[in-house]
Write a protein that holds these residues in place. Structure first.
Motif, PDB file in Angstrom:
ATOM      1  N   THR A  23       1.002  15.637   9.795  1.00  0.00           N
ATOM      2  CA  THR A  23       0.729  14.404   9.186  1.00  0.00           C
ATOM      3  C   THR A  23       1.301  13.093   9.483  1.00  0.00           C
ATOM      4  O   THR A  23       1.376  12.329   8.964  1.00  0.00           O
ATOM      5  N   ARG A  24       2.034  13.473  10.689  1.00  0.00           N
ATOM      6  CA  ARG A  24       2.793  11.922  11.151  1.00  0.00           C
ATOM      7  C   ARG A  24       1.584  11.226  11.803  1.00  0.00           C
ATOM      8  O   ARG A  24       0.866  11.946  12.728  1.00  0.00           O
ATOM      9  N   LEU A  25       1.502  10.007  11.391  1.00  0.00           N
ATOM     10  CA  LEU A  25       0.571   8.921  11.918  1.00  0.00           C
ATOM     11  C   LEU A  25       1.305   7.964  12.847  1.00  0.00           C
ATOM     12  O   LEU A  25       2.275   7.335  12.037  1.00  0.00           O
ATOM     13  N   VAL A  26       0.571   7.522  13.821  1.00  0.00           N
ATOM     14  CA  VAL A  26       1.316   6.137  14.809  1.00  0.00           C
ATOM     15  C   VAL A  26       0.341   5.288  15.202  1.00  0.00           C
ATOM     16  O   VAL A  26      -0.718   5.812  15.688  1.00  0.00           O
ATOM     17  N   HIS A  27       0.469   4.023  14.725  1.00  0.00           N
ATOM     18  CA  HIS A  27      -0.486   3.139  15.153  1.00  0.00           C
ATOM     19  C   HIS A  27      -0.251   3.215  16.881  1.00  0.00           C
ATOM     20  O   HIS A  27       0.741   3.004  17.338  1.00  0.00           O
ATOM     21  N   VAL A  28      -1.418   2.839  17.397  1.00  0.00           N
ATOM     22  CA  VAL A  28      -1.605   2.673  18.790  1.00  0.00           C
ATOM     23  C   VAL A  28      -2.029   1.219  18.997  1.00  0.00           C
ATOM     24  O   VAL A  28      -1.562   0.402  19.765  1.00  0.00           O
ATOM     25  N   LEU A 129       1.144   3.287   5.928  1.00  0.00           N
ATOM     26  CA  LEU A 129       0.791   4.506   6.536  1.00  0.00           C
ATOM     27  C   LEU A 129       1.316   4.254   8.002  1.00  0.00           C
ATOM     28  O   LEU A 129       1.636   5.368   8.730  1.00  0.00           O
ATOM     29  N   LEU A 130       1.186   2.959   8.513  1.00  0.00           N
ATOM     30  CA  LEU A 130       1.123   2.935   9.874  1.00  0.00           C
ATOM     31  C   LEU A 130       2.585   1.982  10.220  1.00  0.00           C
ATOM     32  O   LEU A 130       2.228   0.835  10.387  1.00  0.00           O
ATOM     33  N   PRO A 131       3.795   1.910   9.792  1.00  0.00           N
ATOM     34  CA  PRO A 131       4.816   1.250   9.927  1.00  0.00           C
ATOM     35  C   PRO A 131       4.885   0.476  11.180  1.00  0.00           C
ATOM     36  O   PRO A 131       4.659   1.069  12.482  1.00  0.00           O
ATOM     37  N   GLY A 132       5.006  -0.825  11.247  1.00  0.00           N
ATOM     38  CA  GLY A 132       5.145  -1.724  12.287  1.00  0.00           C
ATOM     39  C   GLY A 132       3.998  -2.032  12.950  1.00  0.00           C
ATOM     40  O   GLY A 132       3.559  -2.902  13.657  1.00  0.00           O
ATOM     41  N   CYS A 133       2.741  -1.572  12.057  1.00  0.00           N
ATOM     42  CA  CYS A 133       1.495  -2.071  12.437  1.00  0.00           C
ATOM     43  C   CYS A 133       1.099  -3.559  12.529  1.00  0.00           C
ATOM     44  O   CYS A 133       1.224  -4.076  11.156  1.00  0.00           O
TER      45      CYS A 133
END
Length: 178
Positions: A23-28, A129-133
């Motif tokens: 469930t962990r999502l990371v902006h690329v 949902l994508l902190p820092g995005c």
């Protein structure tokens, strides 16, 4: 899993890439591929194809998600959008990626919780949902929302599969019992 979301358009195709682990999502990354509106239609489609290829080469996604286009009032615009969508489906498929397709209402429901969310609500939830995005524009926000939707759906599929249950068979069995 690295997911490429594509929001197709002939003038601007938004793209967004996320990494999903459970469930962990990371902006690329995210951005927009543009075509030269003064060029011939075939050349513009080639520009979109090459732009998507370049994003895929740089980001190396495992899977892709493309928005299902709904009909416009203008048939010519709908046809051109359909051609751009075809390029968005074809390019990752040619590279061997699984490509999911999602209606705008499903994407909004997955990200915001309601299928009738506004663009502003989608952008706000993508950023949550994508902190820092740092979202480039509305097209790339929609593409990131598609990637999030796909990641959520694939994780659900994996949970069903791990449990040894076929989701379609379960749904059919449930329908027969009623």
């Amino acid at each position: 899993m690295r997911v490429l979301g594509l929001d197709p358009g002939l003038r601007r195709t938004g793209w967004g890439v996320i990494d999903a682990e459970g469930t962990r999502l990371v902006h690329v990354a995210n951005g927009v591929i543009t075509s030269d509106d003064k060029a011939e239609l075939a050349d513009r489609l080639v520009q979109l194809h090459r732009g998507i290829e370049a994003v895929m080469a740089a980001q190396e996604p495992d899977e892709a998600a493309v928005e299902v286009s709904l009909a416009n009032k203008n048939p010519a615009s709908t046809l051109k959008l359909g051609m751009a969508r075809g390029i968005a489906l074809l390019t990752p498929a040619l590279a061997g990626l699984l490509v999911g397709e999602y209606l705008p209402m499903i994407v909004k429901k997955s990200v915001v919780g309601t299928g009738h969310a506004t663009k502003e609500q989608v952008q706000m939830m993508v950023q949550r949902l994508l902190p820092g995005c740092e979202i480039k524009n509305a097209d790339s926000a929609d593409a990131l929302a598609l990637a999030i939707c796909h990641a959520h759906n694939r994780e659900t599929d994996r949970k069903w599969t791990r449990g040894g249950e076929d989701p379609l068979q379960m749904a059919l069995a449930g329908r027969r019992r009623r």
